[in-house]
Write a protein that holds these residues in place. Structure first.
Motif, PDB file in Angstrom:
ATOM      1  N   ILE A 167       0.842  -1.196   0.000  1.00 51.99           N
ATOM      2  CA  ILE A 167       0.000   0.000   0.000  1.00 51.99           C
ATOM      3  C   ILE A 167       0.876   1.244   0.000  1.00 51.99           C
ATOM      4  CG2 ILE A 167      -1.855   1.221   1.226  1.00 51.99           C
ATOM      5  CD1 ILE A 167      -1.592  -1.936   2.710  1.00 51.99           C
ATOM      6  N   LEU A 168       0.593   2.159  -0.893  1.00 58.29           N
ATOM      7  CA  LEU A 168       1.298   3.444  -0.939  1.00 58.29           C
ATOM      8  C   LEU A 168       0.591   4.440  -0.030  1.00 58.29           C
ATOM      9  CD1 LEU A 168       3.552   5.151  -2.359  1.00 58.29           C
ATOM     10  CD2 LEU A 168       1.791   5.796  -4.034  1.00 58.29           C
ATOM     11  N   ASP A 169       1.362   5.165   0.784  1.00 56.76           N
ATOM     12  CA  ASP A 169       0.742   6.133   1.699  1.00 56.76           C
ATOM     13  C   ASP A 169       0.383   7.413   0.942  1.00 56.76           C
ATOM     14  OD1 ASP A 169       3.191   7.640   1.555  1.00 56.76           O
ATOM     15  OD2 ASP A 169       2.777   8.384   3.577  1.00 56.76           O
ATOM     16  N   PRO A 170      -0.450   8.287   1.539  1.00 56.03           N
ATOM     17  CA  PRO A 170      -0.921   9.482   0.823  1.00 56.03           C
ATOM     18  C   PRO A 170       0.171  10.464   0.427  1.00 56.03           C
ATOM     19  CG  PRO A 170      -2.339   9.022   2.707  1.00 56.03           C
ATOM     20  CD  PRO A 170      -1.150   8.129   2.825  1.00 56.03           C
ATOM     21  N   THR A 171       1.310  10.459   1.129  1.00 54.50           N
ATOM     22  CA  THR A 171       2.392  11.372   0.768  1.00 54.50           C
ATOM     23  C   THR A 171       3.198  10.862  -0.421  1.00 54.50           C
ATOM     24  OG1 THR A 171       4.127  10.370   2.161  1.00 54.50           O
ATOM     25  CG2 THR A 171       2.608  11.937   3.233  1.00 54.50           C
TER      26      THR A 171
END
Length: 394
Positions: A167-171
């Motif tokens: 999962i890629l974080d929002p930043t």
């Protein structure tokens, strides 16, 4: 149903479809195929199949801006692989097939211009990144493989690490990998060039919970992370804060049943997928093995109701990250392993692995409530082990 078509023939067919038609992709274990489906109002039709993804096609990752689709093949009945496709109006043209370790189960794009692909490996206990700067030349970048000193609280499922999601974080600066076997959220910092990642201190999950899939949600300046746990059939929520020196800090907010606080599930239930709605206001999860609900028969001449597992929706409190149970609704059949929402949040595509069926369900984005099944299609040939993922081409 249209048989196997050349990309040129499929493109002609898709261009001739009504302007309101939407394209979906779905994978199926039992006939080893990647399906292209066309949704037009109440009609969901299979228009083509591709067999380039290998023996057990599963997770799909779409780079819509570049018209590239990545298909993971878990490789239980053959060699595991990652296949890249060019998508032209929904028509698929194979770009590359890269042999990989067995059991890639989930992936996400990351890095500048989405030039990296991070992949979670369940059976081979690995987290691996690949270069997709040129989708026709997929290349291994970095591999991390893990071991356990001793089995976890559920020894038959936690004998080794089982990485289940990437999962890629929002930043865009960090990746999270859920480890079902080790009860960890593994955190990685992405280098500026996305050529490597650096592992940070992992987050300890509830012992014996078995984190499976997760997603971030943002509300103003607040960031939250939610993961669904397969072994305990719970959902865990975290608040996430950022420190430039040490990376993201996860503070656990709650851990309760996939049916809400105080909820219970039948024996044999296995929580599956979790997504956050496009407007960041709802969390939706799928739960397998319940058969606790029913749906009308798809045969208009048959009044016998069909069993269905649930999709469970929660409303996010943007101020606190708390979740409130909004609805327990039919997933459209049995064993909803994977599902996705369209960009508008008005439709849910649900893959029913044991029913050889993909359904599209209406959704009210304002309330988060699911409505009727608006369309369905047979996906997969043979009993069980049918479709396990469905994705809108947008």
């Amino acid at each position: 149903m249209v048989g196997i078509m050349t990309p040129k023939g499929l493109l002609s067919l898709l261009l001739a479809a009504p302007a309101s038609a939407e394209i979906l992709f779905a994978t199926s274990y039992n006939d080893h195929a990647l399906y292209t489906l066309s949704l037009n109002a109440s009609s969901l039709a299979v228009v083509a199949k591709s067999y380039d993804c290998g023996s057990e096609p599963t997770w799909l990752t779409l780079d819509y801006a570049k018209s590239v689709l990545y298909c993971l093949n878990e490789g239980w009945g053959g060699a595991a692989s990652i296949t890249s496709y060019k998508t032209t109006g929904g028509a698929l043209s194979k770009l590359d097939v890269l042999p990989v370790l067995k059991s890639p189960v989930a992936s996400t794009l990351f890095g500048p211009n989405k030039t990296g692909l991070a992949v979670a490996y369940y059976d081979t206990s690995s987290f691996i990144t690949f270069s997709v700067a040129d989708p026709s030349k997929l290349a291994l970048q970095q591999q991390e493989t893990y071991k356990l000193a001793s089995p976890g609280p559920v020894p038959d499922r936690q004998d080794v690490p089982h990485i289940h999601d990437a999962i890629l974080d929002p930043t865009g600066k960090y990746l999270v990998a859920t480890d079902l076997g080790a009860d960890l959220l593994r955190i990685y910092k992405i280098s500026n060039c996305a050529k490597n990642v650096t592992e940070l201190t992992p987050v300890k999950a509830v012992p014996g919970s078995g984190p499976r899939h997760g997603a971030f949600a943002t509300a103003g300046k607040s960031t939250y992370f939610y993961n669904v746990n397969e072994l305990s059939n719970t959902i865990t929520g975290y608040s996430v804060s950022y420190d430039n020196k040490s990376g993201p800090a996860f503070t656990r907010l709650f851990d309760f049943s996939t049916h809400g606080p105080g909820g219970t599930v039948p024996a044999g239930t296995k929580a599956a997928e979790l997504v956050v709605s496009p407007d960041q206001k709802f969390v939706i999860l799928s739960s397998r093995g319940e058969s606790s609900l029913t749906i009308p028969n798809f045969d208009a001449g048959n009044s016998t109701a069909l069993p269905s597992d649930p999709l469970v929706s929660f409303a996010i409190d943007g101020a606190t990250g708390a979740l409130k149970l909004a609805q327990v609704a039919p997933a459209g059949g049995v064993n909803p392993r994977g599902f996705s929402l369209n960009k508008a949040g008005t439709l849910v595509a649900s893959a029913l692995q044991d029913d050889n069926r993909v359904v599209v369900i209406a959704r009210d984005p304002a309330t988060g409530l699911l409505g009727n099944i608006v369309a369905h299609a047979v996906v997969g040939v043979g009993a069980g082990n049918g479709p396990n993922y469905a994705l809108f081409n947008e």
